[in-house]
Design a protein around this motif. Structure first.
Motif, PDB file in Angstrom:
ATOM      1  N   THR A 178       0.879  -1.164   0.000  1.00  0.00           N
ATOM      2  CA  THR A 178       0.000   0.000   0.000  1.00  0.00           C
ATOM      3  C   THR A 178       0.915   1.212   0.000  1.00  0.00           C
TER       4      THR A 178
ATOM      5  N   TYR B  10       1.307   5.255  -0.441  1.00  0.00           N
ATOM      6  CA  TYR B  10       0.680   6.573  -0.538  1.00  0.00           C
ATOM      7  C   TYR B  10       1.769   7.589  -0.872  1.00  0.00           C
TER       8      TYR B  10
ATOM      9  N   CYS C  57       6.850   9.408   0.138  1.00  0.00           N
ATOM     10  CA  CYS C  57       6.032   8.185   0.079  1.00  0.00           C
ATOM     11  C   CYS C  57       5.960   7.522   1.447  1.00  0.00           C
TER      12      CYS C  57
ATOM     13  N   THR D 129       4.736   3.845   2.710  1.00  0.00           N
ATOM     14  CA  THR D 129       4.408   2.566   2.075  1.00  0.00           C
ATOM     15  C   THR D 129       4.375   1.452   3.115  1.00  0.00           C
TER      16      THR D 129
ATOM     17  N   ILE E 291       0.326   3.402  -5.789  1.00  0.00           N
ATOM     18  CA  ILE E 291       0.521   4.859  -5.720  1.00  0.00           C
ATOM     19  C   ILE E 291      -0.289   5.570  -6.809  1.00  0.00           C
TER      20      ILE E 291
ATOM     21  N   GLY F  82      -3.135   5.078  -3.368  1.00  0.00           N
ATOM     22  CA  GLY F  82      -2.767   4.363  -2.145  1.00  0.00           C
ATOM     23  C   GLY F  82      -3.641   3.157  -1.859  1.00  0.00           C
TER      24      GLY F  82
END
Ligand SMILES: NC(=O)c1ccc[n+]([C@@H]2O[C@H](COP(=O)([O-])OP(=O)(O)OC[C@H]3O[C@@H](n4cnc5c(N)ncnc54)[C@H](O)[C@@H]3O)[C@@H](O)[C@H]2O)c1
Length: 412
Positions: free
Chosen positions: A223, A225, A241, A243, A389, A393
């Motif tokens: 995941t 973002y 980021c 993650t 991304i 996300g």
């Protein structure tokens, strides 16, 4: 005859780590002629004239392409292909260009029967990594991926201790790697942009690889973002980021990456790994500060290099030049050991096709060298991270059977 080396890409990693290592191997008689090819003559001119390279290797030499002294600065993106084609078979091609160009360069080298060392990440999809693996095996050639943290003694120590059961089982952890703000003004702004890459893809892959290297666990979901930010040239990149990578035992690693570490901060970046584990009814902990290695300096002059600061916390472990009173300087560190290791594995892969293929299987199984076959989880994480991304996300899941695939998690 000594093995020729061609380095494709003349940017930061070539200057800081790859070229000095290769020139040192040339000095020691381990490799023969060295060439570097970039898109522009000015790039290789900067390398040729770099003070650290000149001081370090006054008696070694490398050939630059395109002509560094030509006034014609037209980009030559295809030149490297002609140079690869002109090398004797089983030479060494080092791919050190932007992430999204690795696949074509690695395949070109393989099709011309060259061994390959490629900077991380090898490629951005599992399917491309599979194609590389098949082509390399068919021809009996090594493809080694340069994850230099594997050659940091602390990683090797952690790996041995973990595999001896000293930490029990990894459950939850955090990793961070924030590069300095000034990276935004470098050539990065031309390629590390939202459509190609992001901070996690660029630097987070190191810690994902380390978790597997230490524990043997496999990642099963990502995941990621990302926050879009503008480079000085106006292009946009995911420069921050956050993650989360989950693993096949249910463990979770949170990885934060960015191009944000203050230019006035000590050390070239901030980075580290914390792993919380459990076993035998107890908690266990592994905590590595990977930028602060116990040195703190305060100078009277500001060093004249990019990111130089009066107060510094230098790392002597990745790469440094030592003056051992010889002509030139001696390059040491895990960055040096990593490139040397890969190139030596390539040069030791000789004999008939069947013999070379047997050795490739051995290298895959030994798993110290990252190969397409034994580190495909990295490409799966890259692919899942990009999917996540670019979808704000959302969680992307990785399946290993029957074929490795990545897809967005479905919610019913
Ligand atoms: N910690 C690490 O392991 C680490 C650190 C830095 C970079 N890298 C990796 O190394 C690669 C390069 O990064 P960098 O920091 O050197 O970037 P950079 O932008 O400084 O350099 C990229 C180089 O590639 C060259 N290039 C681009 N297209 C080319 C072409 N068609 N033919 C020949 N040369 C071409 C450019 O001229 C430039 O010299 C990236 O994949 C990056 O992820 C790894």
């Amino acid at each position: 005859m000594s093995t020729a080396v061609l380095i494709v890409g003349g940017g930061m990693i070539t200057h800081d780590q790859i070229l000095p290592t290769v020139l040192q191997m040339q000095r020691r008689g381990e490799v023969g002629a060295v060439s570097v090819v970039a898109q522009h003559g000015r790039t290789v001119k900067a390398l040729r004239d770099a003070p650290s390279i000149q001081r370090g290797f006054p008696s070694e030499s490398f050939t630059c392409y395109p002509d560094p002294d030509s006034s014609d600065q037209t980009p030559q993106p295809e030149l490297y292909k002609k140079l690869i084609a002109a090398l004797p078979p089983h030479s060494l091609v080092i791919v050190a260009m932007p992430d999204q160009l690795h696949f074509e360069a690695v395949m070109t080298a393989l099709r011309h029967d060259q061994h390959v060392c490629c900077v991380k990440p090898l490629v951005l999809t599992a399917a491309e990594s599979r194609q590389i693996e098949q082509e390399a095996f068919r021809r009996g050639l090594v493809v080694g991926i340069e994850y230099h943290k594997r050659f940091d003694d602390r990683s090797l120590r952690a790996r041995t201790a973990y595999r001896n059961g000293m930490f029990g089982e990894f459950r939850i952890g955090t990793a961070r790697l924030m590069e300095k703000w000034y990276y935004r003004s470098s050539n990065f702004q031309n390629w590390c942009t939202a459509e190609n890459s992001d901070a996690f893809t660029y630097i987070g892959c190191h810690y994902v690889d380390l978790i597997h290297y230490i524990t043997g666990l496999l990642p099963v979901s990502v995941t990621s973002y990302g926050i879009l930010d503008k480079y000085p040239n106006g292009r946009e990149g995911y420069l921050w980021c956050d993650t989360r990578v989950t693993w096949n035992n249910g463990a979770a690693l949170n990885v934060q990456t960015s191009l944000s570490y203050p230019d006035d901060g000590p050390g070239p970046n901030t980075q580290g790994l914390t792993m919380h584990c459990s076993g035998d009814g107890k908690g266990a902990l592994l905590d590595h500060s990977d930028q602060y290695r116990g040195l703190s300096y305060c100078f009277v002059k500001k060093p004249e290099c990019a990111g130089g600061t009066y107060y510094a916390e230098p790392s002597p472990d990745y790469f440094q030049y030592n003056d051992l009173g010889e002509q030139g300087l001696t390059a040491v560190g895990y960055g040096v050991r990593s490139v040397e290791y890969i190139l030596r594995q390539c040069m030791q892969t000789t004999g008939t096709l069947a013999e070379r293929q047997a050795r490739l299987k051995e290298l895959d199984a030994r798993a110290i060298l990252a190969t397409p076959a034994n580190s495909r989880y990295n490409e799966l994480v890259m692919e899942a991270g990009r999917l996540s991304i670019l979808n704000g996300g959302r969680e992307a899941v990785i399946a290993y059977e029957p074929e490795p695939t990545v897809g967005l998690k479905e919610y019913r």
